[in-house]
Design an enzyme around this catalytic site. Structure first.
Site, PDB file in Angstrom:
ATOM      1  N   ALA A  23       0.813  -1.021   0.377  1.00 30.03           N
ATOM      2  CA  ALA A  23      -0.286   0.124   0.047  1.00 30.03           C
ATOM      3  C   ALA A  23       1.287   1.130   0.166  1.00 30.03           C
ATOM      4  O   ALA A  23       1.897   0.819   0.316  1.00 30.03           O
ATOM      5  CB  ALA A  23      -0.551  -0.026   1.032  1.00 30.03           C
ATOM      6  N   HIS A 152       5.552  18.352  -5.126  1.00 28.70           N
ATOM      7  CA  HIS A 152       6.145  20.008  -5.601  1.00 28.70           C
ATOM      8  C   HIS A 152       7.062  20.647  -4.814  1.00 28.70           C
ATOM      9  O   HIS A 152       6.683  22.138  -5.124  1.00 28.70           O
ATOM     10  CB  HIS A 152       4.555  20.390  -5.697  1.00 28.70           C
ATOM     11  CG  HIS A 152       3.845  19.811  -7.025  1.00 28.70           C
ATOM     12  ND1 HIS A 152       2.409  20.286  -6.708  1.00 28.70           N
ATOM     13  CD2 HIS A 152       3.840  18.768  -8.241  1.00 28.70           C
ATOM     14  CE1 HIS A 152       1.710  19.763  -8.523  1.00 28.70           C
ATOM     15  NE2 HIS A 152       2.331  19.129  -8.460  1.00 28.70           N
ATOM     16  N   LEU A 326       8.413 -14.324  32.929  1.00 25.23           N
ATOM     17  CA  LEU A 326       9.468 -15.436  33.066  1.00 25.23           C
ATOM     18  C   LEU A 326       7.761 -16.848  33.263  1.00 25.23           C
ATOM     19  O   LEU A 326       6.692 -16.447  33.782  1.00 25.23           O
ATOM     20  CB  LEU A 326       9.609 -15.283  35.105  1.00 25.23           C
ATOM     21  CG  LEU A 326       9.940 -16.929  35.204  1.00 25.23           C
ATOM     22  CD1 LEU A 326      11.264 -17.315  34.539  1.00 25.23           C
ATOM     23  CD2 LEU A 326      10.500 -16.112  36.746  1.00 25.23           C
ATOM     24  N   GLY A 399       2.603  -6.981  37.338  1.00 21.50           N
ATOM     25  CA  GLY A 399       2.988  -6.635  36.476  1.00 21.50           C
ATOM     26  C   GLY A 399       1.422  -6.843  34.912  1.00 21.50           C
ATOM     27  O   GLY A 399       1.472  -6.183  33.781  1.00 21.50           O
TER      28      GLY A 399
END
EC number: 3.2.2.5
Length: 476
Positions: A23, A152, A326, A399
């Site tokens: 694209a 341009h 982990l 976490g």
């Protein structure tokens, strides 16, 4: 939000082209006007007045600029200053600029003098290789993420900008390498034209060259335009004339195999781009989890589950981002590499992105940034287990909870696999209790599949199949 079938098909097709890195974007003046820059006609209004013309009566603004230069012995200094003054103004990026910069697109063409595309890419921490002179085409910026072709010119060099009739007449000679470069991209890439009116003589010339060379074998391109609306106090006959002219214009674009997507209002552009971005992001999954133990699972079975889940996600054409948690991360890697190397015969860096967390006190301060960096690349977040050792005790991993919060904040689909226990089970309970909040409008099938994610009686294969089916619904 469901759109009309033509728009839905375009979103599907262009998403595929973006994901396959085929694209390109062509940005016209309309994209820049949305941030507050004035139109080209408004810009030239004082110039027109100076030579005794009314800009509102002029359709050929290139000739108007040329007339001004003619009346000033070829001097275009005032026009140059107008360009510099207008397009040097600090403006905020639109959401459209931001989305276009976030998409994995590597080629941008524009006739605009401003630096909005470059600014948007920079804010996404992407390196833009900007080209606006012939000599720049021969150099390559190190580790570039995208090329921005400003055919341009650039605002900081207004005297070199393509502006007046003389510039357009000399373009095919002076800027021939740009014509060749754009012609090549039009052949090899699928363009989306945004904010473009197709009145530019240079682009018309290039499109005609490509059409002449490829005739009925031209590549499909797309453009977004707003349908004509009746103006206040406009005569019915005048409105019908403009509608008919737009119909003929759309038909003419089909000669170049440019499919026109007609919109009711300009806000739909943002909605369409957001849909494309979401479609792409939901093909990339964030795998969150950590474990020093695996609930009711035998360690060997848990490792097999993570390994097979990762392998199956890759086999189903999903990409994976992981923080190397982990007791989880290493089995993710093994599953991905086995599928890529053993079964697909190739290893693509984009299929698995690893972001191991930094260690030490300084690293802890950066963890939130690391998590956000990982999650922003994805559209679906899967949560497994979520425990760790703290002061000799197995505790739930905060976490993983943080990654859930960030995922929801960034509009990711959140998929906690409650059957794995620990934080993942807590998160499953939370989503299940507020299912409509997390999955508004979900049908009975999705609700049932989500319920099965908490079923500890499922076999490894059954649980993996449930996760895959649920994620595939989200990606579609």
């Amino acid at each position: 939000m469901k759109m009309n079938p033509i728009v839905e098909l375009f979103i599907k097709d262009f998403t595929k082209e973006v994901m396959e890195e085929n694209a390109a974007i062509f940005a016209g003046a309309g994209l820049s006007m949305s941030v507050g820059y004035v139109s080209w006609a408004k810009l030239l209004e004082p110039i027109a007045q100076e030579i005794g013309l009314d800009v509102n009566k002029e359709n050929d603004l290139v000739s108007l600029a040329q007339y001004y230069c003619n009346e000033n012995q070829g001097n275009r200094g005032r026009i140059n200053q107008i360009i510099l003054d207008e397009f040097s103004r600090k403006v905020d990026l639109t959401e459209n600029h931001k989305i276009l910069a976030r998409l994995p697109i590597h080629t941008y063409w524009t006739t605009n003098y401003d630096r909005l595309i470059e600014k948007a890419l920079e804010e996404e921490n992407k390196i833009a290789d900007v080209k606006y002179t012939v000599k720049q085409l021969a150099t390559t910026k190190v580790k570039r993420d995208a090329v921005v072709y400003k055919m341009h010119g650039d605002v900081e060099h207004p005297s070199e900008a393509v502006l007046i009739k003389d510039d357009y007449e000399k373009y095919s000679i002076k800027m021939d390498p740009y014509i060749k470069a754009l012609s090549g991209d039009l052949v090899s890439k699928t363009f989306l034209f945004v904010g473009f009116s197709f009145t530019d003589p240079n682009l018309d010339y290039i499109l005609s060259r490509v059409r002449s060379a490829y005739e009925r074998d031209q590549r499909r391109h797309y453009c977004l335009i707003k349908k004509e609306e009746r103006r206040p106090d406009e005569l019915e006959a005048d409105f019908e004339y403009r509608v008919r002219k737009q119909e003929l214009f759309i038909s003419d674009l089909s000669r170049f195999n440019i499919k026109t997507i007609v919109l009711n209002n300009y806000n739909e552009i943002t909605e369409i781009l957001q849909r494309i971005e979401n479609n792409i992001k939901t093909k990339t999954v964030f795998l969150s989890g950590s474990a020093v133990e695996y609930n009711h699972w035998e360690t060997e079975h848990a490792e097999q589950f993570i390994h097979q889940l990762s392998k199956e996600l890759i086999r189903k054409d999903f990409n994976i981002v992981s923080g190397f948690g982990l007791g989880v991360g290493s089995f993710v890697i093994n599953g991905v590499l086995e599928e890529l190397y053993m079964n697909q015969g190739t290893i693509d860096d984009d299929r698995l992105i690893l972001r191991p967390f930094p260690q030490g006190k300084k690293g802890e301060e950066q963890w939130d940034k690391y998590r956000r960096d990982m999650i922003t690349r994805t559209g679906v977040s899967i949560f497994l287990y979520g425990n760790k050792i703290d002061k000799g005790q197995v505790v739930k991993a905060k976490g993983v909870q943080s990654e859930f919060n960030i995922s929801f904040e960034q509009n990711n689909y959140v998929v906690p696999v409650g059957a794995t226990g620990y934080i993942a089970k807590d998160l499953w309970n939370k989503v299940n209790e507020e299912f409509e909040t997390y999955y508004p409008g979900a049908d009975a099938r999705m609700k049932k599949l989500f319920g099965e994610l908490n079923n500890e009686a499922l076999s490894i294969e059954e649980l993996i199949n449930t996760i895959i089916e649920f994620v595939e619904i989200l990606s579609n």
